[in-house]
Design a protein around this motif. Structure first.
Motif, PDB file in Angstrom:
ATOM      1  N   TRP A 112       0.855  -1.145  -0.091  1.00 13.82           N
ATOM      2  CA  TRP A 112       0.038   0.020  -0.008  1.00 13.82           C
ATOM      3  C   TRP A 112       1.026   1.280   0.109  1.00 13.82           C
ATOM      4  O   TRP A 112       1.798   1.422   0.793  1.00 13.82           O
ATOM      5  CB  TRP A 112      -0.970  -0.160   1.295  1.00 13.82           C
TER       6      TRP A 112
ATOM      7  N   TRP B 233      -6.231  12.712   6.959  1.00 13.62           N
ATOM      8  CA  TRP B 233      -5.993  11.659   8.060  1.00 13.62           C
ATOM      9  C   TRP B 233      -6.650  12.060   9.527  1.00 13.62           C
ATOM     10  O   TRP B 233      -6.875  11.065  10.120  1.00 13.62           O
ATOM     11  CB  TRP B 233      -4.267  11.590   8.257  1.00 13.62           C
TER      12      TRP B 233
ATOM     13  N   SER C 125     -10.813  11.591   3.286  1.00 13.26           N
ATOM     14  CA  SER C 125      -9.490  10.988   3.285  1.00 13.26           C
ATOM     15  C   SER C 125      -9.271  10.087   2.077  1.00 13.26           C
ATOM     16  O   SER C 125     -10.145   9.092   1.969  1.00 13.26           O
ATOM     17  CB  SER C 125      -9.564  10.182   4.462  1.00 13.26           C
TER      18      SER C 125
ATOM     19  N   ILE D 164       1.597   5.002   0.712  1.00 11.58           N
ATOM     20  CA  ILE D 164       0.981   6.069   1.448  1.00 11.58           C
ATOM     21  C   ILE D 164       1.202   7.520   0.962  1.00 11.58           C
ATOM     22  O   ILE D 164       0.492   8.383   0.958  1.00 11.58           O
ATOM     23  CB  ILE D 164       1.768   6.155   2.863  1.00 11.58           C
TER      24      ILE D 164
ATOM     25  N   ASN E 256       1.034  12.333  -1.287  1.00  8.81           N
ATOM     26  CA  ASN E 256      -0.359  12.428  -1.119  1.00  8.81           C
ATOM     27  C   ASN E 256      -0.773  13.335  -2.603  1.00  8.81           C
ATOM     28  O   ASN E 256      -2.039  13.045  -2.688  1.00  8.81           O
ATOM     29  CB  ASN E 256      -0.535  13.412  -0.273  1.00  8.81           C
TER      30      ASN E 256
ATOM     31  N   TYR F  78      -6.944   8.066   1.702  1.00 11.54           N
ATOM     32  CA  TYR F  78      -6.865   6.652   2.208  1.00 11.54           C
ATOM     33  C   TYR F  78      -7.843   5.859   2.551  1.00 11.54           C
ATOM     34  O   TYR F  78      -8.130   4.814   2.181  1.00 11.54           O
ATOM     35  CB  TYR F  78      -5.853   6.690   3.635  1.00 11.54           C
TER      36      TYR F  78
ATOM     37  N   ASP G 225      -9.681   5.072  -0.780  1.00 11.35           N
ATOM     38  CA  ASP G 225      -9.255   3.897  -1.305  1.00 11.35           C
ATOM     39  C   ASP G 225      -9.403   2.600  -0.596  1.00 11.35           C
ATOM     40  O   ASP G 225      -9.493   1.414  -1.259  1.00 11.35           O
ATOM     41  CB  ASP G 225      -7.766   4.193  -1.589  1.00 11.35           C
ATOM     42  N   LYS G 226      -9.322   2.438   0.751  1.00 13.11           N
ATOM     43  CA  LYS G 226      -9.467   1.402   1.302  1.00 13.11           C
ATOM     44  C   LYS G 226     -11.125   0.810   1.040  1.00 13.11           C
ATOM     45  O   LYS G 226     -11.066  -0.308   0.898  1.00 13.11           O
ATOM     46  CB  LYS G 226      -9.258   1.362   2.728  1.00 13.11           C
TER      47      LYS G 226
ATOM     48  N   ASN H 105      -2.566   0.896  -5.086  1.00 13.11           N
ATOM     49  CA  ASN H 105      -3.324   0.573  -4.011  1.00 13.11           C
ATOM     50  C   ASN H 105      -4.702  -0.294  -4.162  1.00 13.11           C
ATOM     51  O   ASN H 105      -5.012  -1.360  -3.596  1.00 13.11           O
ATOM     52  CB  ASN H 105      -3.644   1.706  -2.946  1.00 13.11           C
TER      53      ASN H 105
END
Length: 548
Positions: free
Chosen positions: A82, A294, A146, A84, A87, A148, A151-152, A97
């Motif tokens: 993954w 975040w 977010s 990070i 950004n 992150y 994408d999760k 990802n």
């Protein structure tokens, strides 16, 4: 059974390798990453290795083909990879990802793998602020502000589709809380706080006040416990999602107590909007690595229930969340890390390069000032000239280190990223070696020279190379040429120190090895230049997108 770990060199991957080695069911492990670790160091020495790009700079068919070949004799795949940072490159992050997960899953099915264990996250869950506990049935819609979390959540949809298409593959999703350990401290600081944050100042004392967002609550899990959870999932082959976290939930007072380490520290709760504004400003100016998304995620993810993992995986945490956070903070203060590029310590050193050239002298991290043997410099040596000579090479190394790190960072979406990143790691270690050499010899550094070199290298970046608003493909050609000249130039420095080692009371072989290493470093830059020059002036070839 044989297990493949995709993304095996980071915080979790390193812990997973250790945990798999401790499982009697696992006979062998294949580690997969773009950048190879020190394969002579533990736990990396226990695995076979393959360098494979899952989607950053190659298109899906090529990534799937390489992965399928690697998975040919594998029983279970643990997918951890993954990206990070950076950004700002959302297309790249999504490609690695989300689409990278799709590539890994398709390759696993093509290779006939029985079990696919995927690293999801608490960040995949839809908002649930407050302290109500949620199990794995809570919706996975993510937190919209977010990247992150978005994408999760998208990764979860990829897995839904894959499960529907391939019911023969057991798909397990682990949704961990924050994952901390001392070994991950420097990596986490770089990814989220940034190198400017003087965390090491906490060694001298603790602040009386700790500003924190009002209502913050944190769940965490120690990396070793996380590694054990992945190993248990790979062996158990149980479908579905599992929350992984320690049993305690930390509030602002708990965090203040951890920072205080026995001393009184009072938490000051600030409106989350105020913290977000400050974080946004810090991110825009480059002082804070993490963007405010975040914080949005941290304030809105649910408190997780870990009962299913305990019941069906036979897993339980051996450390509390407080233990994990305290260990992480201690590691940040000390700058600890591990023997892979992502997990390198703050003051990188070691690996295949000795920290000191004093025979029988300093071990890793210990110089003459630590009471080790000092070299005996011949009276025939002009110490002032020698001091100036080594300092000048350190000045060059400072500029070179800054340039190669920037090259690696700027070209993460090219096929030469892995080579650039590992070369940057070597040059960073050489810089640390020169600093230690000056200390061993009892010489002073000349910081104004290093500062001037650092500023000069940053100023050189202002040249736009024909593009104002995006990266110029010509930049990589020019930087490779400049870096190649610098690497060839430093060879003379190593040769001079090699040939005068006896007069300086130093180990000649250390410098002979450094001389030999220059040719390999030049070969890497030749490869980078060959890639870049074929694209620098073309309109029909892309430089910064996946290649055919």
């Amino acid at each position: 059974m044989r297990v493949a770990v995709v993304g095996a060199t980071g915080n979790v991957g390193t812990a997973v390798l250790t945990a798999l080695h401790e499982r009697p069911e696992v006979s062998s492990v294949l580690g997969i990453a773009r950048r190879m670790p020190d394969q002579g160091a533990e736990p990396y020495a226990q695995a076979d290795w393959a360098s494979i790009d899952i989607g950053a700079a190659v298109k899906a068919p090529e990534a799937i083909a390489h992965l399928t070949k690697a998975f040919a004799d594998v029983d279970a795949v643990i997918h951890l990879a993954w990206l990070i940072q950076p950004n700002s490159k959302r297309d790249l992050l999504h490609r690695v990802n989300v689409e990278g997960t799709r590539n890994v899953a398709r390759a696993a099915a093509a290779a006939g793998v029985d079990t696919l264990v995927v690293a999801s996250s608490v960040g995949a869950y839809s908002p649930s602020p407050g302290l109500e506990v949620r199990d794995e049935s809570w919706e996975t819609g993510g937190i919209s502000t977010s990247h992150y979390s978005v994408d999760k959540a998208a990764q979860e949809r990829v897995l839904d589709e894959f499960e529907a298409e391939h019911p023969e593959v057991t798909v397990t999703r682990l949704r961990p809380a924050l994952i901390f350990s001392a070994a991950a401290a420097s990596e986490i600081q770089r990814y989220f706080l940034g190198s400017w944050m003087p965390v090491q100042a906490l060694k001298a004392g603790r602040p009386p006040l700790l500003p924190l967002p009002q209502g913050l609550r944190i769940q965490a899990v120690h990396a070793d416990d996380m590694g054990a959870a992945y190993a248990a999932a790979a062996v158990a082959g149980v479908k579905g999602a599992f929350n992984i976290c320690a049993d305690d939930v930390l509030g602002v007072q708990d965090l203040a107590d951890i920072v205080g380490d026995g001393k009184k520290v009072r938490p000051v709760e600030l409106p989350p909007s105020m913290v977000r504004t400050a974080m946004s400003a810090g991110h825009l100016t480059g002082l804070v690595a993490a963007d405010p998304g975040w914080l949005d995620m941290g304030m809105n993810v649910p408190v997780m229930d870990n009962a299913r993992a305990k019941a069906e995986l036979g897993w339980k945490p051996t450390r509390t969340a407080a233990d994990a956070v305290a260990e992480l903070l201690g590691g940040m203060i000390e700058g600890t890390g591990a023997d892979s590029v992502p997990m390198r310590p703050r003051d990188a050193g070691g690996g295949s390069l000795p920290v000191s050239a004093v025979p029988g002298g300093a071990d890793a991290g210990e110089g003459a000032s630590a009471g080790k043997r000092s070299p005996r410099i011949s009276e025939d040596v002009d110490r002032d000239l020698l001091n100036l000579y080594i300092s000048d090479h350190l000045t060059g190394a400072t500029a070179g280190m800054s340039r190669i790190e920037r090259m690696a960072e700027a070209n993460v979406d090219t096929p030469v990223f892995a080579e650039l990143s590992m070369l940057a790691h070597e040059i960073r270690n050489e810089h640390r070696f020169l600093e230690q050499l000056l200390e061993d010899l009892g010489f002073k550094q000349l910081p104004h020279r290093q500062a001037a070199a650092w500023v000069g290298e940053k100023a050189a970046r202002l040249k736009n190379n024909g593009r104002l608003v995006k990266r110029s493909p010509m930049t990589l050609v020019l930087e490779a040429e400049l870096m190649r000249s610098a690497v060839i130039g430093k060879k003379g420095g190593w040769e001079s120190l090699r040939d005068n080692a006896q007069l300086l009371g130093l180990d000649k072989q250390v410098f002979a090895d450094l001389v030999d290493n220059v040719d390999r470093q030049v070969a890497v830059l030749d490869q980078v230049h060959a890639y870049a020059r074929r694209r620098a002036f073309r309109t029909d070839l892309e430089t910064f997108t996946p290649q055919d």
